[in-house]
Motif scaffolding. Structure first.
Motif, PDB file in Angstrom:
ATOM      1  N   THR A 133       0.817  -1.226   0.000  1.00 33.34           N
ATOM      2  CA  THR A 133       0.000   0.000   0.000  1.00 33.34           C
ATOM      3  C   THR A 133       0.839   1.259   0.000  1.00 33.34           C
ATOM      4  OG1 THR A 133      -0.098  -0.156   2.431  1.00 33.34           O
ATOM      5  CG2 THR A 133      -1.968  -1.067   1.181  1.00 33.34           C
TER       6      THR A 133
ATOM      7  N   ASN B  98      -6.603  -0.602   0.507  1.00 33.34           N
ATOM      8  CA  ASN B  98      -5.864  -0.728   1.769  1.00 33.34           C
ATOM      9  C   ASN B  98      -6.392  -1.884   2.607  1.00 33.34           C
ATOM     10  OD1 ASN B  98      -3.795   1.621   2.334  1.00 33.34           O
ATOM     11  ND2 ASN B  98      -5.468   2.529   1.158  1.00 33.34           N
TER      12      ASN B  98
ATOM     13  N   GLY C 232       1.230  -1.709   8.130  1.00 32.09           N
ATOM     14  CA  GLY C 232       0.625  -0.946   7.041  1.00 32.09           C
ATOM     15  C   GLY C 232       1.623   0.053   6.473  1.00 32.09           C
TER      16      GLY C 232
ATOM     17  N   GLN D 160      -5.996   7.025   4.577  1.00 31.06           N
ATOM     18  CA  GLN D 160      -5.309   5.755   4.333  1.00 31.06           C
ATOM     19  C   GLN D 160      -5.030   5.010   5.623  1.00 31.06           C
ATOM     20  OE1 GLN D 160      -1.584   6.020   2.195  1.00 31.06           O
ATOM     21  NE2 GLN D 160      -1.365   3.786   2.064  1.00 31.06           N
TER      22      GLN D 160
ATOM     23  N   LEU E 233      -6.207   1.142   6.976  1.00 32.12           N
ATOM     24  CA  LEU E 233      -5.246   0.123   7.403  1.00 32.12           C
ATOM     25  C   LEU E 233      -5.495  -0.315   8.841  1.00 32.12           C
ATOM     26  CD1 LEU E 233      -2.028   1.696   5.832  1.00 32.12           C
ATOM     27  CD2 LEU E 233      -3.092  -0.463   5.121  1.00 32.12           C
TER      28      LEU E 233
END
Length: 620
Positions: free
Chosen positions: A66, A87, A106, A131, A135
């Motif tokens: 990611t 994600n 992550g 994001q 995650l």
């Protein structure tokens, strides 16, 4: 039996991280330019194979695929609506690919990703939060922020994510120069700031190989109780047998792993160019070993070798210094399109004798090839004592070339410049040439001012500070003058020292420019360019971007269109009338020489000086 939380595990153990994803996928046949992050949706088995290969090699911290799965990066592929899904699925793929004894981190990469760091902080904060939230909801054991060139951007990410979670947050910088970030922070300063804003771990990844990361850590103070990580590249990228390859072999990683552990590194993996075999060698080197308590270098010794760049004092006043106290004339005189320069040099001398304070030279104006303004500027300065003011266009040089060009100007003592965007090459005499535009004029102004602080574009501390006085262009010939002024204000905020306007051809326009710009706080040089004839007026009005000529001026030029000399005289007379208005409002005058007819601007310069002398005599 469930495994310990990662932070607790790292307090007493070393852990091997995984290696590269993007470069390894390329080796497996995935084409460059593909969105690697999307593969967790379209080819999850391929990503799972990579994770499994690193796990089987000995990695026990697996990063999700990611790195670029943020809204800005995904938008390049039309995938901005899939931020959450990509994600989330990436965490699932990673978790299901490896054993229960592995931790899943992550991965969040820099949004700037090597570009010039000019961005909206709130927008970036929102993207990092979006994001990270995805995650974290998917259940990662840690967040790794990686490949950040600028401390400023990394701090935005840390401050956005820290309030969201208590899982370890590891913040990794990528340095171009050993020990210093692109925005000129030492790693000691950077790590301290990251710790203060809540990072659980700090480290270095990408760009540098193991030994260069080792050198960086040897002269860096790392705050106590932080996890220290290192994810080196497989050496430097270079050309070998006609292919771009990373040089370092897996065995080299095994040899250097112990040295990094001795610096206190507890999390050790690989970045670009590394493969499962590199990680296998790292795991072999770390097998059975315990963490080493970090011993920081002596701070006083570090400070002793960090000297401030020398500031060079200018011996003659710049146009900005002059215009604060007296009328100052900048005269643009384009360099020749030919190899013959005697006519140009004669004109420049005559303009200086007429009272022009500096000769300014465009940087291939209208995208037409002309002789280098750097070369002719050096001749004017060395042979005739004329202080040149050269234009620097964003169009023709990449960042490497721009810094080299500016360093050359500095070496020649040419320190007055005008930063402009530059007309696109497709409109010039070499339409097949590339327009580069690595940076905008805003960004280049900031970067020139960075050189004035003694810091290169890459963040390297220079032995001398530059002393550039930076001008910016202003185009008043727009539908919404307020919008142009807002753009100008941004350039001033970026560091512009003075303004040079496009030529204005009506009295009311001059007054409008004065009212619109009088608040900006830096000198404004109003542009005046005499017309050479009716056709010239029509061309400027209808074909040259940024120039508008009033109807009454067009009619005056039309009346003398049959007589070339009369046309030039009328153009000069119109310019004098405009100067009468301009001189009441502006101390700075910017005369623009049309078609190398320097005698026209010579007459205008003499007119300005004579008028000022008469005024002084009357006041006396």
């Amino acid at each position: 039996m469930s495994k310990k939380p990662l932070k607790e595990y790292l307090a007493e153990s070393l852990i091997v991280g995984d290696g590269a994803m993007a470069t390894y996928l390329f080796q497996q046949g995935v084409s460059i330019g593909h969105c690697n992050e999307e593969l967790v949706l379209t080819s999850p088995s391929l990503i799972a194979e990579v994770h499994r290969a690193y796990y089987e090699a000995g990695a026990r911290l697996i990063e999700t695929n990611t790195y670029g799965a943020n809204r800005e990066r995904l938008a390049r592929y039309g995938l901005e609506s899939k931020v959450i899904r990509i994600n989330r699925e990436a965490v699932k793929v990673a978790r299901e690919s490896v054993g229960e004894d592995a931790y899943v981190a992550g991965s969040i990469g820099s949004i700037c990703a090597g570009r010039v760091a000019a961005f909206d902080e709130e927008e970036y904060r929102d993207m990092y939060e979006e994001q990270a939230t995805a995650l974290l909801h998917a259940g990662v054991d840690a967040i790794i922020l990686e490949t950040f060139l600028d401390v400023k951007e990394l701090l935005i990410a840390v401050k956005a994510i820290r309030p969201l979670t208590r899982v370890p947050l590891i913040a990794q910088l990528s340095t171009i120069e050993v020990g210093r970030t692109r925005d000129a922070y030492s790693l000691t300063e950077a790590f301290r700031l990251l710790a203060e804003h809540g990072a659980d771990g700090v480290g270095i990844n990408c760009r540098l190989g193991p030994v260069e990361i080792l050198r960086s850590l040897e002269k860096t103070v790392v705050p106590e109780n932080l996890i220290l990580s290192a994810f080196p590249n497989a050496g430097r990228l270079g050309m070998s047998d006609g292919e771009l390859k990373y040089k370092s072999i897996p065995g080299y990683f095994e040899e250097t792993a112990d040295l990094l552990v001795e610096q206190g590194v507890r999390l050790l993996g690989g970045c670009c160019g590394t493969t499962p075999e590199h990680i296998r060698r790292v795991a072999a080197a770390l097998s059975g070993k315990k963490p080493v308590k970090r011993v920081n270098p002596e701070l006083c010794r570090i400070e002793a070798v960090t000297t401030e760049p020398v500031e060079i004092v200018r011996t003659r006043p710049t146009v900005v210094e002059k215009v604060k106290n007296e009328r100052t004339i900048i005269c643009e005189f384009d360099t020749p399109k030919d190899l013959e320069i005697s006519g140009f040099l004669t004109g420049a001398q005559r303009l200086q004798e007429a009272g022009v304070d500096t000769i300014t030279m465009a940087d291939n104006s209208l995208a037409t090839a002309r002789m280098s303004n750097l070369a002719l500027g050096a001749i004017l300065k060395s042979q005739f004592g004329i202080d040149p003011l050269v234009h620097v266009a964003c169009r023709d040089r990449n960042l490497l070339g721009q810094q080299s060009h500016l360093m050359g100007l500095h070496a020649l003592g040419i320190d007055q410049i005008l930063v402009i965007t530059g007309d696109p090459t497709r409109m010039g005499d070499l339409p097949g040439a590339s327009s580069i535009y690595d940076v905008t004029s805003f960004e280049l102004i900031r970067m020139v001012k960075q050189l004035n602080d003694g810091i290169s574009f890459s963040g390297k501390r220079l032995k001398q500070k530059a002393r550039f006085v930076v001008g910016t262009a202003f185009n008043p010939h727009v539908r919404q003058l307020e919008a142009a002024v807002r753009r100008l204000e941004k350039k001033v905020a970026a560091g512009a020292d003075f303004v040079m306007t496009q030529p204005v051809y009506d009295e009311q326009g001059i007054l409008n420019v004065y009212e619109a710009t009088k608040h900006v706080g830096i000198p404004v040089f109003i542009g005046i360019m005499p017309l050479t004839g009716y056709r010239n007026a029509l061309f400027l009005h209808n074909e040259v971007p940024g120039i508008k000529i009033p109807e009454h001026v067009l009619k005056r030029m039309e009346a003398v269109q049959e007589d070339r000399e009369a046309g030039r005289r009328e153009g000069v007379e119109i310019a004098k009338e405009l100067l009468d208005v301009a001189m009441e409002k502006f101390r700075g005058i910017y005369l623009i020489t049309p078609f190398s007819f320097w005698k026209m601007t010579e007459e205008l310069a003499l007119y300005i000086r004579q008028k000022d002398r008469r005024r002084v005599a009357v006041e006396a």
